[in-house]
Design an enzyme around this catalytic site. Structure first.
Site, PDB file in Angstrom:
ATOM      1  N   GLU A  85       7.628 -40.229  71.357  1.00  0.00           N
ATOM      2  CA  GLU A  85       8.694 -39.895  72.104  1.00  0.00           C
ATOM      3  C   GLU A  85       8.762 -40.436  73.644  1.00  0.00           C
ATOM      4  OE1 GLU A  85      10.968 -35.406  73.529  1.00  0.00           O
ATOM      5  OE2 GLU A  85       8.649 -35.728  72.256  1.00  0.00           O
ATOM      6  N   GLY A 145      12.939 -29.079  76.430  1.00  0.00           N
ATOM      7  CA  GLY A 145      12.762 -27.755  76.392  1.00  0.00           C
ATOM      8  C   GLY A 145      11.050 -27.310  75.931  1.00  0.00           C
ATOM      9  N   ALA A 146      10.598 -28.228  75.046  1.00  0.00           N
ATOM     10  CA  ALA A 146       9.335 -27.590  74.640  1.00  0.00           C
ATOM     11  C   ALA A 146       8.018 -28.592  75.127  1.00  0.00           C
ATOM     12  CB  ALA A 146       9.096 -27.512  73.221  1.00  0.00           C
ATOM     13  N   SER A 147       8.328 -29.787  75.670  1.00  0.00           N
ATOM     14  CA  SER A 147       7.250 -30.766  75.980  1.00  0.00           C
ATOM     15  C   SER A 147       8.006 -31.710  77.072  1.00  0.00           C
ATOM     16  CB  SER A 147       7.037 -31.802  74.723  1.00  0.00           C
ATOM     17  OG  SER A 147       8.015 -32.555  74.312  1.00  0.00           O
ATOM     18  N   THR A 148       7.101 -32.328  77.664  1.00  0.00           N
ATOM     19  CA  THR A 148       7.269 -33.157  78.938  1.00  0.00           C
ATOM     20  C   THR A 148       6.496 -34.537  78.608  1.00  0.00           C
ATOM     21  OG1 THR A 148       7.641 -33.652  81.248  1.00  0.00           O
ATOM     22  CG2 THR A 148       5.833 -32.495  80.493  1.00  0.00           C
ATOM     23  N   GLN A 149       6.853 -35.775  78.904  1.00  0.00           N
ATOM     24  CA  GLN A 149       6.562 -37.112  78.795  1.00  0.00           C
ATOM     25  C   GLN A 149       6.403 -37.898  79.941  1.00  0.00           C
ATOM     26  OE1 GLN A 149       7.022 -35.157  75.531  1.00  0.00           O
ATOM     27  NE2 GLN A 149       8.953 -36.111  76.156  1.00  0.00           N
TER      28      GLN A 149
END
Length: 495
Positions: free
Chosen positions: A172, A201-205
């Site tokens: 991602e 909403g659920a993860s950050t990269q």
């Protein structure tokens, strides 16, 4: 009479004129053929469709590119997007068939947008991100059933369905980086690349190229690409449970760990007052193991609206204490020194755009002050100022902005100086920033490893040279007729 006949026989002009006419016709034909041969033909296009099945919603994107330039110089552009109504597909774990049904309206739009003769050859992909990663961790069979329902629905459409799967966090982040740099033409031209900051909403990269990182210190965070003849050693990491929605659950879990009936939350506006369920708060794998024993069924969630106190609460969802590497971001994760410009998209853009803070020429201290003032605004006043914004979005902007600022400065180590290197973006040249385009480019091999060959001359240059050569030949031809000119200049005498 015999003298006149002799004069006509000696006069070369008729033959000369015929030769000149033939020469002119030949030259005009040469130029015409060159121009027609190199004229751009009517453009034909190919298409690709990607469904981004995120934690909070699903979106469909249609991409288009010149058919005769599949893997060379044809630029891929987004031509249409459709936001699927309802929540993300992971929300349908108890009713998997609804996940497939939810996609049909946008898929029917895709049928109309892609020309019918291209349907059978148009690849269709569905990639699921952190929402489905969490569901798969929590209930693998439910995750499988959701995918079966989704695949069954998509296979009924006339496209070339290539499957549905869960993307890893690393994929991602890496494909988001590819998208940003592809759309900005940095890869083809070999320019300094732009880092990618993605907040879902659920993860950050976070993904970027750093000259002092070769992948040896933390190989799991390294991805290598060879694109257009250039090698890129990319640092990328995805933090599961640190997307905006799940981070808010972590923040609320910090404040409800003793099981109180009421909390006074500094991350919500003064006057905000809602009754919420403990079961709903702790229904995520990110916080399910933290649910306090003996907690009541509900709690009263009240707002205090204090930015500094909110930031202190938000900091507690991060672990800044442990780091076995030379340097870390948070939770013991290695991160090299930040380098170059960054593009921040998805929730980064939507939250900061709502607060008119996407202009990073605003000093960081001024950004903090504006968020502080906004959080302190009474809830009734906020609702009156934004009557068209859904309440469930409106109530979270104070937390969202505070979380973003804390994540960037405390988590990723952006300073007052490097913060100005961040550009909050929604689209680049008409295409949405995100992982979907990079994902499709990778699966369809649209970006060659080596730089594509290009003609030695552009079309206009080629036609110009052919035309000049034709004119030069014509002049040389006329010069070659000079002996005939002298003979013609001697007027015959009539005896």
């Amino acid at each position: 009479m015999s003298a006149q006949r002799e004069m006509k026989e000696k006069n070369p002009w008729p033959v000369t004129i015929i030769i000149i006419v033939i020469g002119v016709i030949a030259i005009v034909a040469l130029v015409t053929v060159a121009v027609l041969q190199n004229m751009p033909l009517s453009q034909k296009y190919k298409y690709g469709i990607v469904l981004d099945a995120g934690s909070s919603h699903t979106a469909l994107y249609i991409y288009e590119w010149p058919a005769e330039k599949d893997n060379n110089t044809g630029r891929v552009e987004q031509t249409h997007s459709c936001k699927v109504k309802g929540p993300g597909i992971s929300s349908y774990a108890s009713d998997p068939w609804k996940a497939g049904e939810s996609l049909k309206e946008c898929m029917k739009e895709a049928e109309m947008k892609v020309p019918g003769k291209r349907h059978h050859e148009t690849p269709l992909y569905l990639g699921a991100t952190a929402g489905m990663r969490l569901l798969n961790m929590e209930n693998g069979s439910a995750s499988d059933q959701v995918f079966q329902a989704v695949e069954g629905a998509l296979q009924k459409f006339p496209f070339s369905f290539q499957g549905a799967r869960i993307l890893s966090g690393q994929e991602e982040g890496a494909f988001g980086w590819v998208t940003v740099n592809y759309l900005d033409d940095r890869l083809k031209q070999g320019l300094e690349t732009t880092g990618a900051l993605d907040l879902g909403g659920a993860s950050t990269q976070i993904s970027f190229v750093s000259s002092n990182y070769n992948g040896s210190e933390s190989p799991s965070n390294s991805v290598t690409f060879r694109l257009y003849g250039n090698n890129y050693n990319l640092y990328t990491h995805s933090f599961l449970c640190y997307g905006k929605d799940q981070a808010m659950k972590l923040m609320l879990a910090q404040q409800t760990k003793s099981g109180p009936e009421t909390i006074l939350d500094p991350c919500f506006h003064p006057g905000y007052n809602e009754t919420k369920s403990y079961s709903d708060l702790y229904n995520s794998p990110c916080v399910s193991n933290r649910k306090p024993q003996g907690a009541p069924a509900t709690f009263t969630h009240m707002g205090r609206g204090n930015f500094q106190q909110c930031q202190e609460v938000v900091k507690k969802v991060f672990d800044f204490t442990s780091c076995k590497y030379s340097q870390c971001s948070f939770n013991g994760v290695f991160q090299p020194l930040l380098q170059g410009p960054f593009g921040a998209f998805s929730a980064y853009y939507f939250v900061m755009n709502f607060l008119n803070l996407t202009n990073t020429s605003i000093p960081l201290d001024a950004v903090r002050q504006k968020i502080k003032d906004y959080c302190a605004t009474p809830w009734k006043q906020v609702m009156a100022q934004h009557p068209d914004v859904k309440v469930n979005y409106l109530q979270e902007y104070c937390f969202g902005a505070t979380y973003i600022l804390t994540l960037l400065t405390e988590g990723y180590n952006f300073t007052s100086e490097s913060y100005s290197n961040i550009k909050f973006i929604k689209k680049i040249k008409g295409s949405d920033a995100g992982w979907t385009l990079g994902y499709m480019l990778n699966l369809t091999n649209m970006i060659p490893a080596e730089a594509p060959d290009t003609p030695p001359l552009p079309h206009a240059g080629y036609v110009s040279i052919v035309t000049l050569m034709a004119i030069l030949l014509f002049i040389l031809f006329l010069v070659s007729l000079r002996p005939l000119w002298r003979r013609c200049s001697k007027h015959p005498r009539i005896i």
